[in-house]
Design a protein around this motif. Structure first.
Motif, PDB file in Angstrom:
ATOM      1  N   VAL A 106      60.244  42.756  10.884  1.00 50.88           N
ATOM      2  CA  VAL A 106      59.164  41.967  11.480  1.00 50.88           C
ATOM      3  C   VAL A 106      59.244  41.865  12.995  1.00 50.88           C
ATOM      4  N   ALA A 107      60.391  42.197  13.560  1.00 49.83           N
ATOM      5  CA  ALA A 107      60.568  42.050  15.011  1.00 49.83           C
ATOM      6  C   ALA A 107      60.117  43.275  15.793  1.00 49.83           C
ATOM      7  N   THR A 108      59.874  44.411  15.129  1.00 42.83           N
ATOM      8  CA  THR A 108      59.654  45.650  15.890  1.00 42.83           C
ATOM      9  C   THR A 108      58.384  45.608  16.731  1.00 42.83           C
ATOM     10  N   ILE A 109      57.270  45.171  16.156  1.00 41.30           N
ATOM     11  CA  ILE A 109      56.006  45.216  16.900  1.00 41.30           C
ATOM     12  C   ILE A 109      55.978  44.207  18.055  1.00 41.30           C
ATOM     13  N   PRO A 110      56.306  42.928  17.826  1.00 41.07           N
ATOM     14  CA  PRO A 110      56.265  42.011  18.970  1.00 41.07           C
ATOM     15  C   PRO A 110      57.273  42.374  20.060  1.00 41.07           C
ATOM     16  N   THR A 111      58.430  42.932  19.657  1.00 36.68           N
ATOM     17  CA  THR A 111      59.410  43.369  20.651  1.00 36.68           C
ATOM     18  C   THR A 111      58.861  44.533  21.468  1.00 36.68           C
ATOM     19  N   LEU A 112      58.261  45.507  20.799  1.00 36.99           N
ATOM     20  CA  LEU A 112      57.682  46.657  21.489  1.00 36.99           C
ATOM     21  C   LEU A 112      56.569  46.216  22.440  1.00 36.99           C
ATOM     22  N   TYR A 113      55.708  45.313  21.963  1.00 39.71           N
ATOM     23  CA  TYR A 113      54.623  44.797  22.807  1.00 39.71           C
ATOM     24  C   TYR A 113      55.186  44.134  24.060  1.00 39.71           C
ATOM     25  N   HIS A 114      56.215  43.321  23.900  1.00 35.80           N
ATOM     26  CA  HIS A 114      56.812  42.638  25.049  1.00 35.80           C
ATOM     27  C   HIS A 114      57.438  43.636  26.021  1.00 35.80           C
ATOM     28  N   LEU A 115      58.106  44.652  25.488  1.00 36.59           N
ATOM     29  CA  LEU A 115      58.732  45.647  26.357  1.00 36.59           C
ATOM     30  C   LEU A 115      57.692  46.393  27.189  1.00 36.59           C
ATOM     31  N   ILE A 116      56.557  46.707  26.585  1.00 39.40           N
ATOM     32  CA  ILE A 116      55.503  47.398  27.323  1.00 39.40           C
ATOM     33  C   ILE A 116      54.921  46.476  28.392  1.00 39.40           C
ATOM     34  N   ARG A 117      54.643  45.226  28.025  1.00 44.01           N
ATOM     35  CA  ARG A 117      54.113  44.267  28.999  1.00 44.01           C
ATOM     36  C   ARG A 117      55.081  44.048  30.151  1.00 44.01           C
ATOM     37  N   SER A 118      56.379  44.232  29.877  1.00 45.43           N
ATOM     38  CA  SER A 118      57.411  44.026  30.892  1.00 45.43           C
ATOM     39  C   SER A 118      57.761  45.313  31.628  1.00 45.43           C
ATOM     40  N   LYS A 171      59.027  48.111  30.504  1.00 46.76           N
ATOM     41  CA  LYS A 171      60.351  48.608  30.135  1.00 46.76           C
ATOM     42  C   LYS A 171      60.304  49.793  29.179  1.00 46.76           C
ATOM     43  N   ILE A 172      59.096  50.314  28.914  1.00 44.82           N
ATOM     44  CA  ILE A 172      58.949  51.540  28.135  1.00 44.82           C
ATOM     45  C   ILE A 172      58.326  52.579  29.058  1.00 44.82           C
ATOM     46  N   GLY A 180      56.442  55.343  30.913  1.00 43.53           N
ATOM     47  CA  GLY A 180      55.218  56.077  30.622  1.00 43.53           C
ATOM     48  C   GLY A 180      54.172  55.295  29.869  1.00 43.53           C
ATOM     49  N   HIS A 181      54.420  54.000  29.638  1.00 44.45           N
ATOM     50  CA  HIS A 181      53.472  53.193  28.877  1.00 44.45           C
ATOM     51  C   HIS A 181      53.201  51.872  29.589  1.00 44.45           C
ATOM     52  N   ALA A 182      51.944  51.476  29.593  1.00 46.57           N
ATOM     53  CA  ALA A 182      51.534  50.210  30.197  1.00 46.57           C
ATOM     54  C   ALA A 182      50.287  49.708  29.471  1.00 46.57           C
ATOM     55  N   ILE A 183      50.061  48.413  29.561  1.00 41.80           N
ATOM     56  CA  ILE A 183      48.860  47.797  29.000  1.00 41.80           C
ATOM     57  C   ILE A 183      48.119  47.099  30.133  1.00 41.80           C
ATOM     58  N   SER A 184      46.866  47.472  30.323  1.00 37.42           N
ATOM     59  CA  SER A 184      46.045  46.889  31.380  1.00 37.42           C
ATOM     60  C   SER A 184      44.916  46.074  30.773  1.00 37.42           C
ATOM     61  N   ASP A 185      44.347  45.180  31.576  1.00 42.72           N
ATOM     62  CA  ASP A 185      43.209  44.383  31.116  1.00 42.72           C
ATOM     63  C   ASP A 185      42.083  45.303  30.630  1.00 42.72           C
ATOM     64  N   GLY A 186      41.575  44.978  29.465  1.00 36.57           N
ATOM     65  CA  GLY A 186      40.492  45.766  28.894  1.00 36.57           C
ATOM     66  C   GLY A 186      40.944  46.850  27.939  1.00 36.57           C
ATOM     67  N   ASP A 187      42.242  47.179  27.941  1.00 34.72           N
ATOM     68  CA  ASP A 187      42.754  48.204  27.030  1.00 34.72           C
ATOM     69  C   ASP A 187      42.640  47.735  25.578  1.00 34.72           C
ATOM     70  N   ILE A 188      42.288  48.656  24.712  1.00 33.89           N
ATOM     71  CA  ILE A 188      42.219  48.346  23.278  1.00 33.89           C
ATOM     72  C   ILE A 188      43.498  48.822  22.608  1.00 33.89           C
ATOM     73  N   ILE A 189      44.138  47.902  21.881  1.00 34.10           N
ATOM     74  CA  ILE A 189      45.398  48.178  21.203  1.00 34.10           C
ATOM     75  C   ILE A 189      45.176  48.047  19.698  1.00 34.10           C
ATOM     76  N   LEU A 190      45.705  49.007  18.959  1.00 31.87           N
ATOM     77  CA  LEU A 190      45.665  48.941  17.504  1.00 31.87           C
ATOM     78  C   LEU A 190      47.082  48.697  17.003  1.00 31.87           C
ATOM     79  N   PHE A 191      47.300  47.526  16.401  1.00 34.06           N
ATOM     80  CA  PHE A 191      48.581  47.185  15.789  1.00 34.06           C
ATOM     81  C   PHE A 191      48.513  47.547  14.302  1.00 34.06           C
ATOM     82  N   ALA A 192      49.625  48.023  13.740  1.00 36.46           N
ATOM     83  CA  ALA A 192      49.635  48.326  12.303  1.00 36.46           C
ATOM     84  C   ALA A 192      51.052  48.229  11.763  1.00 36.46           C
TER      85      ALA A 192
END
Length: 356
Positions: free
Chosen positions: A312-324, A326-327, A329-341
């Motif tokens: 259960v920790a993988t997705i929220p951890t990954l999301y936090h790492l990208i927002r921070s 720390k991954i 080649g990957h970033a999340i900007s305002d307006g980006d559409i994200i599909l969680f699964a």
């Protein structure tokens, strides 16, 4: 006024104890019949790495339990969101095994982990209700879907959603699948706020449970090294899980996008449960095949290579790492559409389409 379910903060607890694949070279693995696997452990490990992508995983220190990790990740998310913790309406913790004291395999679920987290964080407001969710690996994403429903029903405005697990304490060391699992916690603050012009927030959700012949694909069973003990460990029918995921998860993801009114070409990132690198890549490929399209090279960030599968920790951890940032080649900007699964024990599947 139109409102939306918006992520306003994130956090994670990543244990410092690193267990590399080489740590298993002295292991003797057994199959489900109780027979020892005759291949050299290094051969088993190399095959494991080529399929799962895992080079190392993280284990929690002996003095740290799932509740402790959850509280640490939750506090980060609260700090990141800048809200007063006493204004929370709910604390929801997804897990599978509760607190498991180091050196034991017994699950402790009383009090609920969410109550432990509320206690550790020192939140006193009685109207902040605390409860747990057990839906296998999709549990954390289920808390997101459930909270969105609470919001739209007018019963909450601010929630802390956490996924936490110490799987290293419930694995059978004689089972090669034990190398998949790891420990960690991830969290977000989700708020119901006035929608902005960019229409940020949850756009749509989907969820399924297949519990006929699929119910025992991931279960609890005795050690493969038949030693007469009745102790139960987490077990997985790997081939069955793989085939199930490839058949059903892409369809559920497409259903989520259809409900959201979003085409696959509009999706910027896919954050999928970090279960198995090869499986996740094939799921995304099959999703794009449903649109007669090819996935972009940077569509699916991964953390399984160095964090393993913390359920259960993988997705929220990954999301936090990208927002921070720390991954690489990957970033999340305002307006980006994200599909969680996510997919996991039950068997359960869910997906959420979100605009940042």
């Amino acid at each position: 006024m139109k409102f939306a379910s918006i992520i306003t903060g994130s956090g994670a607890y990543i244990p410092n104890e690193i267990c590399k694949n080489d740590a298993f070279k002295s292991s003797t693995f057994y199959d489900a019949t109780g027979a020892p696997i005759t291949a050299d452990a290094s051969v088993v490990i190399d095959k494991f790495r080529s399929i799962t992508g895992i080079n190392e995983r993280r284990y929690a220190p002996a003095h740290i339990n799932a509740s402790d990790m959850a509280a640490a990740a939750g506090w980060q998310a609260l700090t990141d969101s800048s809200i007063d913790p006493e204004t929370l309406d709910q604390i929801v913790v997804a897990h599978n095994f509760g607190d498991v004291t180091h050196g034991t395999v017994q699950s402790q679920n009383v009090p609920a982990l969410a109550n432990n987290v509320k206690h550790i964080l020192g939140i006193s407001r009685p109207e902040c209700i605390a409860y747990d969710v057990l839906v296998g690996c999709p549990g954390w994403l289920h808390t997101v879907i459930q909270s969105h429903a609470w919001f739209t029903a007018g019963m909450a405005r601010k929630v802390l959603l956490i996924g936490t697990e110490t799987l290293s304490r419930v694995i059978d060391a004689s089972d090669r699948d034990s190398m998949i699992f790891s420990d960690g916690a991830g969290a977000i603050v989700l708020e119901y706020k006035p929608a902005t012009n960019g229409a940020a927030g949850i756009l749509g959700c989907s969820a399924q449970s297949h519990s006929t012949e699929e119910a025992d694909y991931i279960n609890m069973g005795r050690s493969y090294k038949q030693n007469g003990s009745d102790t139960l460990f987490i077990k997985m029918k790997g081939r069955k899980v793989y085939e199930y995921a490839l058949k059903h998860v892409p369809l559920a993801m497409k259903e989520c996008l259809d409900k959201s009114g979003v085409h696959i070409s509009e999706v910027h990132k896919i954050l999928i449960h970090q279960a198995n690198e090869k499986m996740d890549e094939e799921i995304v490929k099959r999703l794009y095949n449903l649109y007669a399209a090819t996935p972009p090279a940077d569509i699916m960030p991964m953390s399984i290579q160095w964090l393993g599968n913390s359920s259960v920790a993988t997705i929220p951890t990954l999301y936090h790492l990208i927002r921070s940032n720390k991954i690489a080649g990957h970033a999340i900007s305002d307006g980006d559409i994200i599909l969680f699964a996510s997919v996991g024990a039950g068997m359960n599947i869910n997906a959420v389409c979100y605009r940042a």
